[in-house]
Write an enzyme that holds these catalytic residues in place. Structure first.
Site, PDB file in Angstrom:
ATOM      1  N   LEU A 272       0.814  -1.207   0.000  1.00 22.22           N
ATOM      2  CA  LEU A 272       0.000   0.000   0.000  1.00 22.22           C
ATOM      3  C   LEU A 272       0.853   1.266   0.000  1.00 22.22           C
ATOM      4  CD1 LEU A 272      -2.700  -1.054   2.634  1.00 22.22           C
ATOM      5  CD2 LEU A 272      -2.956  -0.997   0.150  1.00 22.22           C
ATOM      6  N   GLY A 273       2.028   1.181   0.597  1.00 21.71           N
ATOM      7  CA  GLY A 273       2.869   2.365   0.655  1.00 21.71           C
ATOM      8  C   GLY A 273       4.200   2.067   1.307  1.00 21.71           C
TER       9      GLY A 273
ATOM     10  N   GLY B  97       7.476   3.999   3.491  1.00 18.20           N
ATOM     11  CA  GLY B  97       7.880   5.177   4.240  1.00 18.20           C
ATOM     12  C   GLY B  97       9.296   5.041   4.736  1.00 18.20           C
TER      13      GLY B  97
ATOM     14  N   GLY C  68       9.283   1.971   7.226  1.00 20.95           N
ATOM     15  CA  GLY C  68       8.818   0.643   6.883  1.00 20.95           C
ATOM     16  C   GLY C  68       7.885   0.628   5.692  1.00 20.95           C
TER      17      GLY C  68
ATOM     18  N   VAL D   5       3.995  -0.580   4.311  1.00 21.37           N
ATOM     19  CA  VAL D   5       2.635  -0.923   4.704  1.00 21.37           C
ATOM     20  C   VAL D   5       2.037  -1.821   3.622  1.00 21.37           C
ATOM     21  CG1 VAL D   5       0.340  -0.064   5.279  1.00 21.37           C
ATOM     22  CG2 VAL D   5       2.375   1.239   5.953  1.00 21.37           C
TER      23      VAL D   5
ATOM     24  N   LYS E 189       1.943  -2.713   8.903  1.00 20.09           N
ATOM     25  CA  LYS E 189       3.173  -1.956   8.766  1.00 20.09           C
ATOM     26  C   LYS E 189       4.331  -2.821   9.234  1.00 20.09           C
ATOM     27  CE  LYS E 189       5.440   2.421   9.904  1.00 20.09           C
ATOM     28  NZ  LYS E 189       5.273   3.767  10.538  1.00 20.09           N
TER      29      LYS E 189
ATOM     30  N   ASP F 255       4.006  14.907  10.124  1.00 21.93           N
ATOM     31  CA  ASP F 255       4.053  14.584   8.694  1.00 21.93           C
ATOM     32  C   ASP F 255       2.657  14.654   8.076  1.00 21.93           C
ATOM     33  OD1 ASP F 255       5.374  13.957   6.345  1.00 21.93           O
ATOM     34  OD2 ASP F 255       5.248  11.795   6.631  1.00 21.93           O
TER      35      ASP F 255
END
Length: 334
Positions: free
Chosen positions: A68-69, A71, A74, A76, A91, A184
């Site tokens: 999903l993403g 960062g 880590g 996700v 995550k 953020d």
């Protein structure tokens, strides 16, 4: 002031571990959420995950579906519980990549999510566990994606921009009450629940504060010296001086950038290039004046411009408080 919006009511007033831890540039038109009124005391939370498995959580309990993403801390991943078939966001942080002080940040994210548990404006932590190489945070999955995905198609309509701006400011007010600096705020970290309302996510850079000691209240200030964030959304005080303290006004700045993006479909102080060094992107916020596009099809009213100008003051002490923002004329029609 409690103001009624077309979609729902938002209170804009000033009132106020491995153990299983389950908790039971075109205009984009968004669907109208069919939901009851939301307020600071709303309990619109879906039932927590059910499971037939007993004992501690394990990564083998879940089937990975897709990423999903990604960062700084880590990845996700969308996962499916092998016992219930329910979807979750997991995550995953590799322990080998963490510096010693990063362990504290990891545990602080978990602590912050627990502090915010039960408030539907913030991502729901549903479990936490670890193995020899990873730390895992199991969270509720929001299939409608993020505000960033909508902005990728163009700016929002003035009505939707105002509604989401109100929800974002409302959520920041709750964080202020809980003594949490997010660190953020940006469209990619603002998810949409199944009723079309914002849900603030990714507290990996957040800092939460405890109540000051009555014996020495002057020793406790709600400020952090972490120079973290996403460059185009970072407040100047976060990056201009190493280890300089920043606090709630930094989130106000990031929210101002986000509101500008919702209104115009662009970032302020641009144009920006992904090939520029991060520091060059940051310096644009103090080198270039804040202007709005003069495109005939981009209509940003005077109240919206005034609000964004106030939120994007380079001097953090000159930015309005959340209480003052709630009283701004931009929200008077709600």
């Amino acid at each position: 002031m409690a103001s009624t919006h077309t979609f729902h009511t938002i209170d804009l007033s000033d009132g106020k571990t491995s153990q299983r831890t389950l908790q039971t540039v075109s205009t984009v038109t968004l669907p109208v959420p069919a939901s009851p009124a939301l307020s600071r005391t709303s309990t619109l939370v879906d039932d927590g995950p059910e499971t037939s498995k007993q004992g501690a959580l394990s990564v083998s309990d879940f089937e990975g579906i897709k990423i999903l993403g990604r960062g700084a801390q880590g990845v996700v991943t969308l996962v499916k519980d092998r016992y219930t078939g329910r979807s979750h966001a997991l995550k995953v942080t590799k322990a080998a990549k963490l510096k010693p002080k990063s362990y504290l940040h990891l545990f602080e994210e978990q602590t912050t999510l627990k502090r915010l548990a039960g408030i539907p404006w913030f991502v729901e932590l549903q479990g936490s566990f670890y193995d020899s190489a990873h730390f895992f945070l199991l969270m509720k999955y929001y299939p409608n994606g993020s505000l960033g995905s909508f902005l990728g198609r163009g700016r929002l309509s003035p009505v939707d921009a105002r509604r989401f701006a109100a929800e974002l400011i409302f959520a920041l007010g709750l964080l202020r009450e809980k003594r949490v600096v997010h660190g953020d705020i940006k469209p990619d970290n603002l998810l949409l629940d199944n009723r079309g309302h914002l849900v603030v996510a990714d507290f990996g850079m957040a800092r939460s504060f405890n109540e000051p000691s009555p014996l020495a209240p002057w020793k406790e200030a709600d400020a952090t010296c972490r120079g973290v964030g996403t460059p185009v959304y970072m407040a100047p005080e976060v990056w201009r001086k190493p280890n300089a303290p920043q606090s709630y006004p930094a989130d106000v700045w990031s929210a101002g950038v986000t509101i500008y993006e919702m209104l115009t479909g662009r970032l302020p102080f641009g144009p920006h290039s992904k090939y520029l060094p991060a520091l060059e992107t940051c310096f644009a916020t103090i080198r270039k004046p804040l202007t709005f596009p003069d495109d005939l099809d981009i209509d940003v009213d005077d109240d919206a411009r005034d609000l964004v100008h106030k939120m994007l003051q380079v001097d953090a002490s000159k930015r309005p408080s959340i209480a003052a923002i709630k009283k701004h004329p931009y929200f008077m029609s709600m």
